[in-house]
Design a protein around this motif. Structure first.
Motif, PDB file in Angstrom:
ATOM      1  N   TYR A 125       6.760   3.619 -14.253  1.00  0.00           N
ATOM      2  CA  TYR A 125       6.330   2.450 -13.463  1.00  0.00           C
ATOM      3  C   TYR A 125       7.341   2.257 -12.337  1.00  0.00           C
ATOM      4  O   TYR A 125       8.490   1.883 -12.582  1.00  0.00           O
ATOM      5  CB  TYR A 125       6.272   1.208 -14.345  1.00  0.00           C
ATOM      6  CG  TYR A 125       5.827  -0.074 -13.662  1.00  0.00           C
ATOM      7  CD1 TYR A 125       6.264  -1.309 -14.116  1.00  0.00           C
ATOM      8  CD2 TYR A 125       4.949  -0.076 -12.565  1.00  0.00           C
ATOM      9  CE1 TYR A 125       5.850  -2.498 -13.511  1.00  0.00           C
ATOM     10  CE2 TYR A 125       4.540  -1.256 -11.944  1.00  0.00           C
ATOM     11  CZ  TYR A 125       4.983  -2.465 -12.449  1.00  0.00           C
ATOM     12  OH  TYR A 125       4.582  -3.648 -11.848  1.00  0.00           O
ATOM     13  N   SER A 126       6.902   2.542 -11.115  1.00  0.00           N
ATOM     14  CA  SER A 126       7.811   2.506  -9.980  1.00  0.00           C
ATOM     15  C   SER A 126       7.130   1.861  -8.777  1.00  0.00           C
ATOM     16  O   SER A 126       5.895   1.851  -8.691  1.00  0.00           O
ATOM     17  CB  SER A 126       8.244   3.932  -9.607  1.00  0.00           C
ATOM     18  OG  SER A 126       8.920   3.974  -8.368  1.00  0.00           O
ATOM     19  N   SER A 127       7.941   1.354  -7.860  1.00  0.00           N
ATOM     20  CA  SER A 127       7.393   0.852  -6.589  1.00  0.00           C
ATOM     21  C   SER A 127       6.907   2.008  -5.733  1.00  0.00           C
ATOM     22  O   SER A 127       6.065   1.823  -4.852  1.00  0.00           O
ATOM     23  CB  SER A 127       8.460   0.076  -5.810  1.00  0.00           C
ATOM     24  OG  SER A 127       8.955  -0.983  -6.588  1.00  0.00           O
ATOM     25  N   GLY A 128       7.461   3.193  -6.003  1.00  0.00           N
ATOM     26  CA  GLY A 128       6.943   4.372  -5.314  1.00  0.00           C
ATOM     27  C   GLY A 128       5.519   4.625  -5.772  1.00  0.00           C
ATOM     28  O   GLY A 128       5.177   4.362  -6.930  1.00  0.00           O
ATOM     29  N   SER A 129       4.674   5.150  -4.883  1.00  0.00           N
ATOM     30  CA  SER A 129       3.275   5.378  -5.245  1.00  0.00           C
ATOM     31  C   SER A 129       3.155   6.378  -6.382  1.00  0.00           C
ATOM     32  O   SER A 129       4.059   7.194  -6.623  1.00  0.00           O
ATOM     33  CB  SER A 129       2.511   5.908  -4.024  1.00  0.00           C
ATOM     34  OG  SER A 129       2.959   7.228  -3.713  1.00  0.00           O
ATOM     35  N   VAL A 130       2.032   6.337  -7.092  1.00  0.00           N
ATOM     36  CA  VAL A 130       1.811   7.310  -8.180  1.00  0.00           C
ATOM     37  C   VAL A 130       1.929   8.731  -7.632  1.00  0.00           C
ATOM     38  O   VAL A 130       2.526   9.604  -8.282  1.00  0.00           O
ATOM     39  CB  VAL A 130       0.441   7.066  -8.850  1.00  0.00           C
ATOM     40  CG1 VAL A 130       0.039   8.233  -9.743  1.00  0.00           C
ATOM     41  CG2 VAL A 130       0.476   5.780  -9.674  1.00  0.00           C
TER      42      VAL A 130
END
Ligand SMILES: CSCCC(=O)C(=O)COP(=O)(O)O
Ligand SMILES: [Mg+2]
Length: 232
Positions: A125-130
């Motif tokens: 789970y990251s702010s970076g896109s999947v």
């Protein structure tokens, strides 16, 4: 009562599995370096349209407007979804041609293998896109280089929501109802994210890595802090 061992480990990326410096000093400069040429060559292309059209109209009206907006957002590390999607698109070439390789902390790849062996599910789970998450884990300095086969799912601010809101963690857990939310362990460098995960009912530790923001005594007293995935 002691918390049950986690059935699922939910992992942040920047400051948790790789240094903040990789994002700030490698990924961001790379994106800004290739963006002007990408705008020149793909401004009218259907492939780029999905990224351009996701921007607010006033910032997508011209190449210059979009470039200036991206520079402003990145200078402030604004983690807005349409920027994160564009960044992921820009990083693809760099990962595929070998210019970009994710410098995971040395404890990360071995722990992924250990979790896989004992049946602990690994979810990101990251702010970076999947898309950016998959590129990062497919191109690492770890052994194996490609850790994607060990990862069960991916969430970002589009399919889960803001990382500082407990509802996002509830939504993520609801996508895997076979695991009760109290059997999830969220690991992040960001204290507000850890607090949001706990509010949702997850276990959550702060990950303290070189280059991360300093933790206050109150934060250390309120949360378990780990310096390595080998600490638990
Ligand atoms: C997925 S690689 C790029 C990471 C990124 O752009 C970012 O903002 C990371 O934030 P995180 O939520 O993983 O700390
Ligand atoms: Mg982080």
């Amino acid at each position: 009562m002691a918390s049950p061992p986690p059935k699922v480990v939910l992992l942040d990326i920047e400051g948790t599995v790789c240094p903040i410096s990789f994002v700030k000093d490698v990924l961001f400069p790379y994106a800004l370096e290739v963006l002007p040429e990408t705008l020149d060559s793909q401004w009218e292309s259907p492939e780029f349209a999905q990224y351009r059209n996701a921007f607010p109209a006033e910032h997508a009206a011209s190449r210059t407007a979009l470039l200036d907006h991206v520079k402003d957002l990145m200078s402030r590390d604004v983690k807005i979804s349409y920027l994160k999607s564009l960044q992921g698109y820009l990083w693809e070439t760099g990962y595929h041609n070998g210019q970009l390789k994710a410098p995971l902390f040395p404890d990360v790849a071995p722990k992924f293998s250990a979790w896989a062996r004992d049946g602990t599910r690994i979810i990101i789970y990251s702010s970076g896109s999947v898309n950016a998450q998959k590129l990062l884990f497919a191109h690492t300095n770890g052994d194996p280089t490609d850790l994607m086969p060990l990862i069960n799912d991916y969430f970002d601010t589009v399919n889960a929501g803001p990382k500082t809101e407990s509802s996002s963690y509830e939504k993520i857990a609801s996508q895997h109802p076979e695991y009760p939310i109290n059997e999830w362990l969220f690991l992040s460098d960001n204290v507000r994210e850890v607090e949001a995960a706990k509010q949702a009912g997850m276990q959550s530790f702060i990950v303290e890595r070189p280059g991360n923001a300093a933790l206050s005594e109150e934060e250390r007293a309120s949360h378990r802090v780990v310096k390595s995935f080998g600490d638990f």
